[in-house]
Motif scaffolding. Structure first.
Motif, PDB file in Angstrom:
ATOM      1  N   VAL A   1      49.021  40.211 168.637  1.00 42.24           N
ATOM      2  CA  VAL A   1      48.398  39.589 167.468  1.00 42.24           C
ATOM      3  C   VAL A   1      49.380  38.597 166.857  1.00 42.24           C
ATOM      4  O   VAL A   1      50.548  38.516 167.248  1.00 42.24           O
ATOM      5  CB  VAL A   1      48.006  40.641 166.410  1.00 42.24           C
ATOM      6  N   MET A   2      48.892  37.848 165.875  1.00 42.21           N
ATOM      7  CA  MET A   2      49.751  36.937 165.122  1.00 42.21           C
ATOM      8  C   MET A   2      49.762  37.362 163.667  1.00 42.21           C
ATOM      9  O   MET A   2      48.696  37.709 163.131  1.00 42.21           O
ATOM     10  CB  MET A   2      49.243  35.515 165.259  1.00 42.21           C
ATOM     11  N   PRO A   3      50.920  37.330 163.013  1.00 40.91           N
ATOM     12  CA  PRO A   3      52.226  37.021 163.596  1.00 40.91           C
ATOM     13  C   PRO A   3      52.778  38.189 164.406  1.00 40.91           C
ATOM     14  O   PRO A   3      52.329  39.324 164.262  1.00 40.91           O
ATOM     15  CB  PRO A   3      53.090  36.763 162.366  1.00 40.91           C
ATOM     16  N   THR A   4      53.743  37.889 165.253  1.00 45.49           N
ATOM     17  CA  THR A   4      54.486  38.895 166.008  1.00 45.49           C
ATOM     18  C   THR A   4      55.959  38.698 165.695  1.00 45.49           C
ATOM     19  O   THR A   4      56.448  37.565 165.696  1.00 45.49           O
ATOM     20  CB  THR A   4      54.246  38.752 167.514  1.00 45.49           C
ATOM     21  N   THR A   5      56.667  39.800 165.420  1.00 46.96           N
ATOM     22  CA  THR A   5      58.077  39.699 165.054  1.00 46.96           C
ATOM     23  C   THR A   5      58.897  40.734 165.812  1.00 46.96           C
ATOM     24  O   THR A   5      58.484  41.888 165.923  1.00 46.96           O
ATOM     25  CB  THR A   5      58.266  39.914 163.538  1.00 46.96           C
ATOM     26  N   LEU A   6      60.050  40.298 166.326  1.00 44.55           N
ATOM     27  CA  LEU A   6      60.964  41.200 167.030  1.00 44.55           C
ATOM     28  C   LEU A   6      62.338  41.133 166.394  1.00 44.55           C
ATOM     29  O   LEU A   6      62.834  40.043 166.083  1.00 44.55           O
ATOM     30  CB  LEU A   6      61.107  40.818 168.505  1.00 44.55           C
ATOM     31  N   LEU A   7      62.956  42.295 166.218  1.00 48.03           N
ATOM     32  CA  LEU A   7      64.346  42.376 165.796  1.00 48.03           C
ATOM     33  C   LEU A   7      65.160  42.573 167.070  1.00 48.03           C
ATOM     34  O   LEU A   7      64.940  43.541 167.809  1.00 48.03           O
ATOM     35  CB  LEU A   7      64.550  43.535 164.823  1.00 48.03           C
TER      36      LEU A   7
ATOM     37  N   GLU B   1      65.822  44.511 172.481  1.00 50.37           N
ATOM     38  CA  GLU B   1      64.906  44.867 171.405  1.00 50.37           C
ATOM     39  C   GLU B   1      65.441  46.025 170.566  1.00 50.37           C
ATOM     40  O   GLU B   1      65.846  47.051 171.096  1.00 50.37           O
ATOM     41  CB  GLU B   1      63.554  45.256 171.994  1.00 50.37           C
ATOM     42  N   ILE B   2      65.417  45.835 169.234  1.00 50.10           N
ATOM     43  CA  ILE B   2      65.695  46.929 168.304  1.00 50.10           C
ATOM     44  C   ILE B   2      64.384  47.436 167.729  1.00 50.10           C
ATOM     45  O   ILE B   2      64.180  48.630 167.560  1.00 50.10           O
ATOM     46  CB  ILE B   2      66.621  46.462 167.161  1.00 50.10           C
ATOM     47  N   GLY B   3      63.488  46.513 167.428  1.00 47.31           N
ATOM     48  CA  GLY B   3      62.193  46.889 166.891  1.00 47.31           C
ATOM     49  C   GLY B   3      61.210  45.740 166.981  1.00 47.31           C
ATOM     50  O   GLY B   3      61.597  44.585 167.154  1.00 47.31           O
ATOM     51  N   THR B   4      59.926  46.067 166.870  1.00 49.02           N
ATOM     52  CA  THR B   4      58.850  45.077 166.961  1.00 49.02           C
ATOM     53  C   THR B   4      57.779  45.404 165.943  1.00 49.02           C
ATOM     54  O   THR B   4      57.525  46.581 165.657  1.00 49.02           O
ATOM     55  CB  THR B   4      58.213  45.095 168.370  1.00 49.02           C
ATOM     56  N   ILE B   5      57.167  44.374 165.404  1.00 52.11           N
ATOM     57  CA  ILE B   5      56.040  44.596 164.502  1.00 52.11           C
ATOM     58  C   ILE B   5      54.915  43.634 164.847  1.00 52.11           C
ATOM     59  O   ILE B   5      55.139  42.435 165.041  1.00 52.11           O
ATOM     60  CB  ILE B   5      56.461  44.442 163.023  1.00 52.11           C
ATOM     61  N   ALA B   6      53.722  44.169 164.976  1.00 50.02           N
ATOM     62  CA  ALA B   6      52.527  43.366 165.233  1.00 50.02           C
ATOM     63  C   ALA B   6      51.812  43.173 163.902  1.00 50.02           C
ATOM     64  O   ALA B   6      51.281  44.132 163.341  1.00 50.02           O
ATOM     65  CB  ALA B   6      51.610  44.067 166.235  1.00 50.02           C
ATOM     66  N   GLY B   7      51.843  41.953 163.386  1.00 47.59           N
ATOM     67  CA  GLY B   7      51.255  41.694 162.088  1.00 47.59           C
ATOM     68  C   GLY B   7      52.323  41.349 161.064  1.00 47.59           C
ATOM     69  O   GLY B   7      53.521  41.361 161.364  1.00 47.59           O
ATOM     70  N   PRO B   8      51.923  41.063 159.836  1.00 52.08           N
ATOM     71  CA  PRO B   8      52.867  40.606 158.809  1.00 52.08           C
ATOM     72  C   PRO B   8      53.623  41.736 158.124  1.00 52.08           C
ATOM     73  O   PRO B   8      53.245  42.902 158.202  1.00 52.08           O
ATOM     74  CB  PRO B   8      51.942  39.897 157.815  1.00 52.08           C
ATOM     75  N   ALA B   9      54.690  41.355 157.455  1.00 53.20           N
ATOM     76  CA  ALA B   9      55.465  42.289 156.633  1.00 53.20           C
ATOM     77  C   ALA B   9      56.099  41.497 155.502  1.00 53.20           C
ATOM     78  O   ALA B   9      56.260  40.275 155.598  1.00 53.20           O
ATOM     79  CB  ALA B   9      56.540  42.988 157.463  1.00 53.20           C
ATOM     80  N   ASP B  10      56.470  42.176 154.444  1.00 53.37           N
ATOM     81  CA  ASP B  10      57.163  41.513 153.343  1.00 53.37           C
ATOM     82  C   ASP B  10      58.663  41.566 153.620  1.00 53.37           C
ATOM     83  O   ASP B  10      59.354  42.502 153.223  1.00 53.37           O
ATOM     84  CB  ASP B  10      56.839  42.208 152.010  1.00 53.37           C
ATOM     85  N   TRP B  11      59.151  40.539 154.294  1.00 54.20           N
ATOM     86  CA  TRP B  11      60.546  40.514 154.717  1.00 54.20           C
ATOM     87  C   TRP B  11      61.515  40.235 153.573  1.00 54.20           C
ATOM     88  O   TRP B  11      62.728  40.314 153.759  1.00 54.20           O
ATOM     89  CB  TRP B  11      60.727  39.497 155.838  1.00 54.20           C
ATOM     90  N   ALA B  12      60.994  39.911 152.406  1.00 48.60           N
ATOM     91  CA  ALA B  12      61.857  39.704 151.243  1.00 48.60           C
ATOM     92  C   ALA B  12      61.986  40.979 150.409  1.00 48.60           C
ATOM     93  O   ALA B  12      62.730  41.013 149.429  1.00 48.60           O
ATOM     94  CB  ALA B  12      61.306  38.569 150.381  1.00 48.60           C
ATOM     95  N   SER B  13      61.274  42.033 150.789  1.00 50.97           N
ATOM     96  CA  SER B  13      61.274  43.279 150.022  1.00 50.97           C
ATOM     97  C   SER B  13      62.583  44.038 150.175  1.00 50.97           C
ATOM     98  O   SER B  13      63.355  43.817 151.123  1.00 50.97           O
ATOM     99  CB  SER B  13      60.120  44.171 150.486  1.00 50.97           C
ATOM    100  N   ASP B  14      62.823  44.938 149.251  1.00 54.25           N
ATOM    101  CA  ASP B  14      64.014  45.787 149.324  1.00 54.25           C
ATOM    102  C   ASP B  14      63.999  46.627 150.604  1.00 54.25           C
ATOM    103  O   ASP B  14      65.049  46.870 151.210  1.00 54.25           O
ATOM    104  CB  ASP B  14      64.095  46.701 148.100  1.00 54.25           C
ATOM    105  N   ASP B  15      62.809  47.079 151.004  1.00 45.03           N
ATOM    106  CA  ASP B  15      62.691  47.880 152.229  1.00 45.03           C
ATOM    107  C   ASP B  15      63.173  47.081 153.436  1.00 45.03           C
ATOM    108  O   ASP B  15      63.906  47.594 154.289  1.00 45.03           O
ATOM    109  CB  ASP B  15      61.233  48.305 152.449  1.00 45.03           C
ATOM    110  N   ALA B  16      62.744  45.831 153.513  1.00 41.52           N
ATOM    111  CA  ALA B  16      63.130  44.986 154.644  1.00 41.52           C
ATOM    112  C   ALA B  16      64.619  44.674 154.622  1.00 41.52           C
ATOM    113  O   ALA B  16      65.284  44.696 155.671  1.00 41.52           O
ATOM    114  CB  ALA B  16      62.323  43.684 154.627  1.00 41.52           C
ATOM    115  N   ILE B  17      65.155  44.399 153.450  1.00 40.55           N
ATOM    116  CA  ILE B  17      66.579  44.085 153.332  1.00 40.55           C
ATOM    117  C   ILE B  17      67.417  45.269 153.789  1.00 40.55           C
ATOM    118  O   ILE B  17      68.407  45.109 154.522  1.00 40.55           O
ATOM    119  CB  ILE B  17      66.940  43.699 151.879  1.00 40.55           C
ATOM    120  N   ARG B  18      67.031  46.469 153.373  1.00 33.30           N
ATOM    121  CA  ARG B  18      67.775  47.665 153.782  1.00 33.30           C
ATOM    122  C   ARG B  18      67.713  47.854 155.291  1.00 33.30           C
ATOM    123  O   ARG B  18      68.720  48.221 155.927  1.00 33.30           O
ATOM    124  CB  ARG B  18      67.232  48.900 153.070  1.00 33.30           C
ATOM    125  N   LEU B  19      66.544  47.612 155.875  1.00 38.10           N
ATOM    126  CA  LEU B  19      66.389  47.771 157.328  1.00 38.10           C
ATOM    127  C   LEU B  19      67.265  46.787 158.094  1.00 38.10           C
ATOM    128  O   LEU B  19      67.985  47.169 159.027  1.00 38.10           O
ATOM    129  CB  LEU B  19      64.917  47.565 157.705  1.00 38.10           C
TER     130      LEU B  19
END
Length: 219
Positions: A180-186, A193-211
Motif C-alpha cells: 500500500v501507499m505510503p510504505t516506510t522501512l527503517l 530491515e529493522i522494521g516496516t510499516i504499511a500505511g501512514p504514521a505520525d513520525w513527529a510524535s513522541d512515540d516515533a521519536i523514541r522508536l
C-alpha cells in the motif's frame, strides 16, 4: 494383481504431488525470482544484528507507531534505484553507514499529504550524519507536480528523491515489503530491515521519536 495396481496408483500419486510442488516452486521463482526465494528462505546472516535490534525496540512500537512491524528474520533491503532533484542516479548504497527511514510516497496518495510534514519534522529533529529520512516520490507523470506538492504541504527539510518508473515499489513488493501507499522501512547502516510499516504514521510524535532514537542507540 490388486496389490500391483494399488502400488502403481500410489507411485503415480506420488509423482503427481512431486510435480505439483516442483511446479509451484518454479511458478514462484518466475514471479519473485530465484534469488529472492533463496534470500527469504534462509535470510542474510549479516542482517541478524538488525533483527536483534528490532527485538530490543519492539516494545516501543506502540501508540502513533503501533503499526510498525519489527523484523523477525534477517532481510537485506534491495539496493533500490532512484534519482535526486537534479536527476542524478542514486541507490540505497549511497546511505551505507547511516540508519535510514525510507518512505515511498505519491501526490495521489491521500494519507501521504498528512504524513509528509511529520516526516519533514522528524528529519529536522534527528537528521544528521547518522540518520536521514529518504522520501522517494513514485509519481509516473508530470515530474514538476511532486515538487510543487511538497511546497504546498510545507516540506522544507526533506531532500527530494524520485523514481518516475515506480520500480522501487515493485522491488520492495517482490520481497514482501510493499503493498500500500505510503510504505516506510527503517533500515540499519548495513542496509538491513529493522522494521516496516504499511500505511501512514505520525513520525513527529513522541512515540516515533523514541522508536527512532532507540534504533540509533541515542537517548
Amino acid at each position: 494383481m490388486t496389490e500391483t495396481r494399488s502400488s502403481s496408483a500410489k507411485k503415480r500419486l506420488a509423482m503427481v504431488l512431486a510435480g505439483g510442488i516442483a511446479g509451484g516452486v518454479v511458478g514462484l521463482a518466475g514471479v519473485y525470482g530465484v534469488s529472492t526465494l533463496t534470500r527469504n528462505a534462509g535470510g542474510d546472516a549479516s542482517c541478524r544484528p538488525a533483527v536483534e535490534l528490532a527485538g530490543k525496540i519492539a516494545p516501543l512500537a506502540h501508540g502513533e507507531v503501533a503499526a510498525v512491524n519489527v523484523a523477525k528474520s534477517p532481510l537485506r533491503v534491495p539496493d533500490l534505484s532512484f534519482q535526486d532533484a537534479a536527476g542524478k542516479p542514486l541507490t540505497l548504497e549511497h546511505w551505507r553507514g547511516r540508519t535510514v527511514l525510507l518512505n515511498l510516497w505519491a501526490t495521489w496518495c491521500v494519507p501521504c499529504r498528512k504524513e509528509m510534514p511529520a516526516l519533514d519534522a522528524l528529519q529536522q529533529r534527528l537528521g544528521g550524519p547518522g540518520f536521514e529520512v529518504v522520501a522517494v516520490n513514485i509519481d509516473t507523470r508530470d515530474p514538476d507536480k511532486p515538487k510543487a506538492w511538497l511546497k504546498e504541504v510545507g516540506v522544507q527539510k526533506l531532500a527530494y528523491y524520485a523514481d518516475p518508473a515506480a520500480k522501487t515499489f515493485q522491488d520492495l513488493k517482490s520481497v514482501g515489503r510493499a503493498f500500500v501507499m505510503p510504505t516506510t522501512l527503517l533500515i540499519d547502516p548495513k542496509g538491513c530491515e529493522i522494521g516496516t510499516i504499511a500505511g501512514p504514521a505520525d513520525w513527529a510524535s513522541d512515540d516515533a521519536i523514541r522508536l527512532i532514537k532507540a534504533a540509533l542507540g541515542v537517548s
